[in-house]
Design an enzyme around this catalytic site. Sequence first.
Site, PDB file in Angstrom:
ATOM      1  N   ILE A 141       0.830  -1.208   0.000  1.00  0.00           N
ATOM      2  CA  ILE A 141       0.000   0.000   0.000  1.00  0.00           C
ATOM      3  C   ILE A 141       0.863   1.255   0.000  1.00  0.00           C
ATOM      4  CG2 ILE A 141      -1.937  -1.113   1.184  1.00  0.00           C
ATOM      5  CD1 ILE A 141      -0.943   0.168   3.792  1.00  0.00           C
ATOM      6  N   GLU A 145       6.065   3.289   4.625  1.00  0.00           N
ATOM      7  CA  GLU A 145       7.296   2.864   3.952  1.00  0.00           C
ATOM      8  C   GLU A 145       7.407   3.494   2.570  1.00  0.00           C
ATOM      9  OE1 GLU A 145       9.820   1.098   5.304  1.00  0.00           O
ATOM     10  OE2 GLU A 145       8.653   1.236   7.163  1.00  0.00           O
ATOM     11  N   HIS A 201      -1.311  -6.775   8.204  1.00  0.00           N
ATOM     12  CA  HIS A 201      -0.401  -6.267   9.225  1.00  0.00           C
ATOM     13  C   HIS A 201      -1.014  -5.074   9.954  1.00  0.00           C
ATOM     14  CE1 HIS A 201       2.981  -3.935  10.861  1.00  0.00           C
ATOM     15  NE2 HIS A 201       3.651  -5.071  10.894  1.00  0.00           N
TER      16      HIS A 201
END
Length: 208
Positions: A141, A145, A201
């Site tokens: 996505i 990061e 996550h």
Amino acid sequence: EPGARRPAVGGSCTADGFIWPVRRCRLPLAALFAAPSPPGEGFFIAAEAGKDEIIMKKQALLLAHFGTSHADTREKTIGAVERDVRAAFPDWEVRGAFTSGMICRKLKERDGIVIPSPAQALEQLLGEGVTDVVIQPTHVINGAEYDKLMAQAEPFRDKFARLTVGAPLLTSIEDYKAVADAVQEQLPEQQADTAQVFMGHGTEHYVN
């Protein structure tokens, strides 16, 4: 190079008013969920082999991964992706970098393995005389990061003849549909007494 295969243009995004062309590697989505590629030139083998070599290719594909400290997982995921990209774009120098500083530090301290950050990899390519760079993240996505990747690429935007940054896997509505179809093809036939549970996550980033 004339006639060389190039990543396909997929759109654009902005960073501080600068238009970054977004390019996508033509990798089949289903390959991300299929069995790993056969063992061969993996991420770390390629990194070691290219350390002291002067490359002749003036165009490079820099694959930006979050990273992992598990060697077996690296080979089955990051190594497999990089082998597929290398096979798909033989005219391009293919390099890899990790965006997770935590993973890079852990690998260096625990295993003595040095993996560059995107900024370090770009600096190395610049020093080797590469002029045309495409950065393709393997992030899922447009999260923290990816923001980190864009920030590290920013100082280099005027240092190469061409510097482009690709989009993460899930960027458009069409991406979500394509990934859902690819996952569905890999799932076993649904049984009346079974259920399939997907776990993500998660992130505090607004894109979540």
